[in-house]
Design an enzyme around this catalytic site. Structure first.
Site, PDB file in Angstrom:
ATOM      1  N   HIS A  16      -4.417  13.668   6.981  1.00  0.00           N
ATOM      2  CA  HIS A  16      -3.723  12.814   6.015  1.00  0.00           C
ATOM      3  C   HIS A  16      -2.215  12.752   6.274  1.00  0.00           C
ATOM      4  CE1 HIS A  16      -2.722  11.555   1.710  1.00  0.00           C
ATOM      5  NE2 HIS A  16      -3.601  10.666   2.118  1.00  0.00           N
ATOM      6  N   LYS A  64       1.440  11.696   7.855  1.00  0.00           N
ATOM      7  CA  LYS A  64       2.094  10.501   8.396  1.00  0.00           C
ATOM      8  C   LYS A  64       3.391  10.965   9.052  1.00  0.00           C
ATOM      9  CE  LYS A  64      -0.337   8.835   4.703  1.00  0.00           C
ATOM     10  NZ  LYS A  64      -0.957   9.706   3.687  1.00  0.00           N
ATOM     11  N   ASP A 111      11.549  10.690  20.854  1.00  0.00           N
ATOM     12  CA  ASP A 111      12.475  11.391  21.754  1.00  0.00           C
ATOM     13  C   ASP A 111      12.967  12.716  21.168  1.00  0.00           C
ATOM     14  OD1 ASP A 111      12.268   9.480  23.707  1.00  0.00           O
ATOM     15  OD2 ASP A 111      14.133   8.452  23.206  1.00  0.00           O
ATOM     16  N   HIS A 144       2.018   4.447  -4.549  1.00  0.00           N
ATOM     17  CA  HIS A 144       1.466   5.390  -3.591  1.00  0.00           C
ATOM     18  C   HIS A 144       2.485   6.460  -3.186  1.00  0.00           C
ATOM     19  CE1 HIS A 144      -0.584   6.386   0.386  1.00  0.00           C
ATOM     20  NE2 HIS A 144      -1.551   6.512  -0.493  1.00  0.00           N
ATOM     21  N   LYS A 203       4.594   9.694  -3.104  1.00  0.00           N
ATOM     22  CA  LYS A 203       4.358  11.079  -3.527  1.00  0.00           C
ATOM     23  C   LYS A 203       5.713  11.789  -3.568  1.00  0.00           C
ATOM     24  CE  LYS A 203       0.666   9.897  -0.607  1.00  0.00           C
ATOM     25  NZ  LYS A 203      -0.347   9.480  -1.476  1.00  0.00           N
ATOM     26  N   ASP A 230      15.417  18.769 -11.543  1.00  0.00           N
ATOM     27  CA  ASP A 230      16.792  18.893 -12.050  1.00  0.00           C
ATOM     28  C   ASP A 230      17.751  17.863 -11.452  1.00  0.00           C
ATOM     29  OD1 ASP A 230      15.921  21.036 -13.565  1.00  0.00           O
ATOM     30  OD2 ASP A 230      16.654  22.562 -12.176  1.00  0.00           O
TER      31      ASP A 230
END
Length: 484
Positions: free
Chosen positions: A224, A226, A231, A402, A404, A409
């Site tokens: 899952h 990404k 380089d 979508h 996350k 604070d």
């Protein structure tokens, strides 16, 4: 003949109940949350045959023997590589803020992986901006490009990224592309695979889905993450898959997917590259570590410390979950969370309730409509309990939110691939960034404000008036928590 059929029926029943008894014993003896064990027992006993089959398919963390053995052997060499970073100039705990200091301790002790300063970050929150930035960096690549994604969906800007990769490969850039098999079926059925491979790009299916593997490993265990690393100088991670929202799930009825990516330069890039190396070796057996970053930091520049937190089979268990709860427990004023899938464990639920009961302003932003109806109804089963504890809940109407993110604070944040559900926190290959950078965190907080502006506040009084049918669906899908 009648006696034979009678005997066959009786033998089948005996065999089934022996199987049920064996699975029940397995569930009871397996060390895990009591609520999860009880939920599995409910599934096994209420849904004959299918419940037992579901447990074999999804009930235990089973990576498959070859991958599991490989991951176990890999841990020590990777810890050794990570540990070398603790001696570089970029690891300076004396300059860390209080939020990241304890997280650095935890990750260092469990994985040998320290937080590193000297990074520059850019928050990107539109598909056009993200894709154009990625394409521009690919066009500037000279040596290597490493990518891992859960979903690559052909069409629109995703095809432009694919073309940029092919052109880079023709320039001699070494490219490794790792895509989850279940998340990217359309890509693997498309002609892009052949085009890329003929250009010299290494394309690998992670956790290949096949009828022959159905009982050999857990099918809903997914890659899952990404990550893009170019380089070893530029990296991206966040919630966005390699998709153009204008071409993705247009018939799902939830609107465009709303995502972010973080573009990073500095020593953290090499750490994200190492996470890709881990995933590549788990899948292929090929080992290659990135270079150790120079870690030279200008004393007069901003420090921007980042802790990379990976999790998944073979790595220390529940590390991201521990970082999440540690961050929430350190909150003094506020906790604000965005997540598309909210099905928390009992422990995480109690942490959120206790934080609100301490007088901390706890806010939860989730999509009004979800691409998973089971998750949508299961999430609602927690509303009353959370609101009674003082948690504010917002339902986002601007599409499938979508993103996350967790902002603590207004000074510290977590961003990455991790949903607030048991699959992300306890099962999948995931990655999150713990970012101790007030300027970046303020940008994230302002983006969350924009999400709230497109949301409806759920009120406890109105919520209590929902229908009996809605309550029934909530509780029914909540019982299937282990499968969500």
């Amino acid at each position: 003949m009648e006696k034979f059929y009678h005997f066959l029926t009786l033998a089948s029943l005996v065999l089934y109940w022996v199987l049920v008894a064996g699975v029940t014993l397995r569930v009871v003896l397996k060390r895990r949350a009591v609520s999860v064990s009880l939920a599995w027992l409910m599934v096994i006993y209420i849904i004959p045959v299918v419940g037992v089959a579901c447990y074999f398919l999804f009930g235990e963390l089973n990576l498959g023997r070859k991958r599991a053995d490989r991951a176990k052997e890999m841990l020590a060499p990777f810890i050794d590589w990570f540990s070398k970073l603790s001696n570089c100039h970029a690891h300076s705990p004396e300059n860390f803020g209080r939020h990241i200091y304890r997280i650095d301790e935890l990750c260092n002790n469990r994985l040998g992986l320290p937080a590193l300063s000297g990074n520059e970050l850019s928050l990107q929150n539109s598909p056009e901006t993200i894709m154009r930035s990625v394409i521009e960096d690919i066009n500037q690549a000279h040596h290597s490009i490493r990518m891992v994604f859960y979903i690559w969906h052909p069409g629109g800007l995703a095809d432009e990224v694919a073309n940029a990769l092919i052109l880079a490969a023709h320039r001699g850039v070494d490219i490794k592309l790792l895509l989850d098999s279940a998340g990217s079926p359309r890509f693997f059925r498309s002609d892009w695979v052949a085009k890329m491979q003929s250009a010299g790009i290494k394309v690998v299916q992670a956790l290949e889905v096949s009828p022959w593997r159905i009982f050999l490993r857990r099918l809903d265990l997914r890659q899952h993450r990404k990550i893009i690393v170019i380089d070893e100088k530029v990296a991206y991670t966040g919630s966005m898959n390699m998709v153009d929202p204008a071409f993705f799930k247009q018939d799902s009825g939830v609107g465009h997917w709303i995502d972010i990516m973080v573009r990073v330069t500095g020593p953290t890039v090499n750490v994200l590259s190492a996470i890709h190396c881990w995933d590549w070796e788990v899948e292929t057996g090929e080992r290659a570590f990135p270079s150790i970053p120079e870690c030279k930091i200008d004393e007069h520049s901003s420090k921007h410390p980042i802790q990379v937190v990976p999790s998944g089979p073979g790595m220390p268990e529940y590390l991201i979950y521990q970082v999440l709860t540690l961050a929430i427990n350190q909150a003094n004023q506020s906790v604000r969370i965005t997540t598309p899938y909210f099905v928390p464990s009992t422990d995480l639920l109690e942490t959120l309730k206790m934080t609100a009961q301490r007088g901390i302003n706890v806010e939860l932003i989730i999509p009004h409509k979800n691409d998973s109806l089971m998750v949508q109804w299961a999430s609602k089963a927690f509303y009353s309990e959370l609101m009674l504890a003082g948690v504010k809940i917002y339902e986002f109407y601007g599409g499938l939110l979508h993103t996350k993110s967790v902002v603590i604070d207004e000074q510290f944040c977590l961003v990455g691939t991790v949903n607030m559900d048991m699959r992300s926190l306890w099962l999948n290959f995931e990655v999150t960034l713990a970012i101790d950078d007030q300027e970046f965190t303020q940008q994230m907080y302002q983006l969350q404000n924009e999400y709230i502006a497109q949301s409806h506040t759920v009120s406890l009084e109105t919520w209590r008036e929902r229908s009996i049918f809605s309550r029934f669906l909530e509780r029914t899908f909540y019982l299937f928590n282990p499968l969500l």
